[in-house]
Write a protein that holds these residues in place. Sequence first.
Motif, PDB file in Angstrom:
ATOM      1  N   ASP A 193      53.979 129.285  43.509  1.00 19.62           N
ATOM      2  CA  ASP A 193      54.465 130.216  42.487  1.00 19.62           C
ATOM      3  C   ASP A 193      54.897 129.472  41.224  1.00 19.62           C
ATOM      4  OD1 ASP A 193      53.962 132.397  44.078  1.00 19.62           O
ATOM      5  OD2 ASP A 193      56.026 132.582  44.810  1.00 19.62           O
ATOM      6  N   GLY A 194      55.574 128.355  41.403  1.00 18.50           N
ATOM      7  CA  GLY A 194      56.012 127.571  40.256  1.00 18.50           C
ATOM      8  C   GLY A 194      54.841 126.958  39.505  1.00 18.50           C
ATOM      9  N   LEU A 195      53.889 126.400  40.254  1.00 17.97           N
ATOM     10  CA  LEU A 195      52.706 125.817  39.635  1.00 17.97           C
ATOM     11  C   LEU A 195      51.921 126.881  38.878  1.00 17.97           C
ATOM     12  CD1 LEU A 195      50.661 123.500  39.227  1.00 17.97           C
ATOM     13  CD2 LEU A 195      49.662 124.122  41.454  1.00 17.97           C
ATOM     14  N   LYS A 196      51.771 128.046  39.470  1.00 21.21           N
ATOM     15  CA  LYS A 196      51.013 129.136  38.854  1.00 21.21           C
ATOM     16  C   LYS A 196      51.670 129.586  37.541  1.00 21.21           C
ATOM     17  CE  LYS A 196      48.920 133.590  40.194  1.00 21.21           C
ATOM     18  NZ  LYS A 196      49.431 134.498  39.153  1.00 21.21           N
ATOM     19  N   PRO A 318      51.732 117.756  45.207  1.00 23.69           N
ATOM     20  CA  PRO A 318      50.885 118.221  46.308  1.00 23.69           C
ATOM     21  C   PRO A 318      49.972 119.377  45.917  1.00 23.69           C
ATOM     22  CG  PRO A 318      53.192 118.027  46.991  1.00 23.69           C
ATOM     23  CD  PRO A 318      53.164 117.936  45.496  1.00 23.69           C
ATOM     24  N   TYR A 319      49.067 119.712  46.809  1.00 24.25           N
ATOM     25  CA  TYR A 319      48.219 120.892  46.674  1.00 24.25           C
ATOM     26  C   TYR A 319      49.037 122.132  47.037  1.00 24.25           C
ATOM     27  CZ  TYR A 319      43.800 118.189  46.582  1.00 24.25           C
ATOM     28  OH  TYR A 319      42.756 117.354  46.255  1.00 24.25           O
ATOM     29  N   TYR A 320      49.849 122.585  46.132  1.00 23.94           N
ATOM     30  CA  TYR A 320      50.598 123.822  46.383  1.00 23.94           C
ATOM     31  C   TYR A 320      49.618 124.994  46.381  1.00 23.94           C
ATOM     32  CZ  TYR A 320      54.863 121.136  45.483  1.00 23.94           C
ATOM     33  OH  TYR A 320      55.883 120.219  45.553  1.00 23.94           O
ATOM     34  N   CYS A 321      49.697 125.821  47.423  1.00 23.88           N
ATOM     35  CA  CYS A 321      48.673 126.851  47.602  1.00 23.88           C
ATOM     36  C   CYS A 321      49.216 128.140  48.212  1.00 23.88           C
ATOM     37  CB  CYS A 321      47.541 126.317  48.473  1.00 23.88           C
ATOM     38  SG  CYS A 321      48.086 125.749  50.115  1.00 23.88           S
ATOM     39  N   GLU A 327      57.373 123.880  50.078  1.00 24.68           N
ATOM     40  CA  GLU A 327      58.336 123.097  49.298  1.00 24.68           C
ATOM     41  C   GLU A 327      58.577 121.726  49.938  1.00 24.68           C
ATOM     42  OE1 GLU A 327      58.799 127.368  48.478  1.00 24.68           O
ATOM     43  OE2 GLU A 327      58.769 126.181  50.330  1.00 24.68           O
ATOM     44  N   LYS A 328      58.257 121.600  51.221  1.00 29.83           N
ATOM     45  CA  LYS A 328      58.403 120.325  51.927  1.00 29.83           C
ATOM     46  C   LYS A 328      57.066 119.629  52.108  1.00 29.83           C
ATOM     47  CE  LYS A 328      61.644 118.808  53.211  1.00 29.83           C
ATOM     48  NZ  LYS A 328      62.574 117.888  52.479  1.00 29.83           N
ATOM     49  N   ALA A 329      56.056 120.054  51.355  1.00 30.33           N
ATOM     50  CA  ALA A 329      54.749 119.394  51.427  1.00 30.33           C
ATOM     51  C   ALA A 329      54.788 118.063  50.674  1.00 30.33           C
ATOM     52  CB  ALA A 329      53.657 120.286  50.839  1.00 30.33           C
ATOM     53  N   GLY A 330      54.039 117.107  51.188  1.00 30.79           N
ATOM     54  CA  GLY A 330      53.806 115.857  50.488  1.00 30.79           C
ATOM     55  C   GLY A 330      52.370 115.783  50.037  1.00 30.79           C
TER      56      GLY A 330
END
Length: 457
Positions: A193-196, A318-321, A327-330
Amino acid sequence: MKKKIVSTMLCATMIATMLAGCGGSDNGGSAATDNGGSTEEAAPAGDSADSGETAAPAAGGGSVYWLNFKPESDEVLQEVAADYTAKTGVEVKVVTAASGTYSTTLLSEMDKSAPPTLFIIGNQAGVKDWKDYALDLNGTAIANELNTDAYNLYDETGKLVSIGYCYECYGIIVNPDLIEKAGHTMDEIKNFDGLKAVAEDIHSRAGELGFDAFSSYDMDDSSSWRFTGHMANLEYYYEQEGTPWTECPPTISGKYLDNFKNLYDLCINNSLTDPKELATGGHDAENEFKTGKAAFFVNGSWEYEAVKADVPNATMIPYYCGVAGEEKAGLNCGTENCWAINSKASAEDQQATMDFMVWCVTDPDASRKLVDTFGVMPYKSAAASTNGFLAAADKYTSDGCYVMNWATNFQPNVDSYRATLVSALNQYNADQSDANWETVRTAFVDGWAAEYNAVNN
């Protein structure tokens, strides 16, 4: 040992035949992929693998023989080995296999009277072939220095066969200065959501700002691998659901393909180039990022040297999707550079090798030299990475974020599989209809099963 080595060679040949179909490259029964992660030829080595038997250990103590997998690091490893010998009196010999020859060199060296004490087992095929020659590293001094378990290889009994000593990463490269120039901060980008929100705002004001959100997403052969290989990994990673694949699965479900679509759509629709123009290529995404025309650039840690002069504070996210808890993705991190200690070596040589490994990752000067050649080392006391993208990966890991492993390495009959994906994505890029997305889904999911069956019968 000769009988065992011949048996291993036969096993390696059979597995290589099978896995070439599964992964599209001859990972086979090798200790690691034979190109060592590099296209470079071997640097002049202090010792070559053709020099005959390794010298016997010095009287009264063990010695170390490291069969090196990375030709481009030979010069540094020779220096580190000499430093250790000067400090401790323990003989350390580094032999570097020429690019593309590691498997055959290992087979040859292991059959000598003084074989390597430290060697590379870099994938599950290698685990199957060489686990009997690997000391169990569970609970050892070197294992206790790790800051993550993400790059370790185990056999079916839980034996820790080999441990990662360096890795690469990929994700979304970001220019924080452009994010701030657009009135945003990096703290806003913690999930999809933030990236978008940030990307769509930048794209909507590209004319005013003088730059766009994403660099071009060309689908020609020089660029398409960033999406059909790397970005596709997010679907495979999450489909593992916490249990990493250890071999190529015959089918996938595509359960997280909608998440892939989230990110893919965001990128192609908020880019410098109209999606309809991506099929033929011709755009230089790296240069677009370096010259400040785009805030985001999908690529990997190998791009750091190319962009750091122009974007010195470039980082990677990261690949936020849109996956729950991302939020804890690396970052997407992986390696086939994993150390193993020879279980057939003498107890003295095993201890000498263990002591040397611990020194490599804890001594400030030694770890600095090794990190500078490897990029990063996943150990608590190792020197900080000088590669900003690998430093970002290490920071995510240190902060307790999960590592997205390279599940994409299991793509079956990889060239054919990706070519089908490119065709489907080009059709979708030209007309983003639901029907055309179903063509992508078919290529992604049904294509996996078809390619698997084509090579595995």
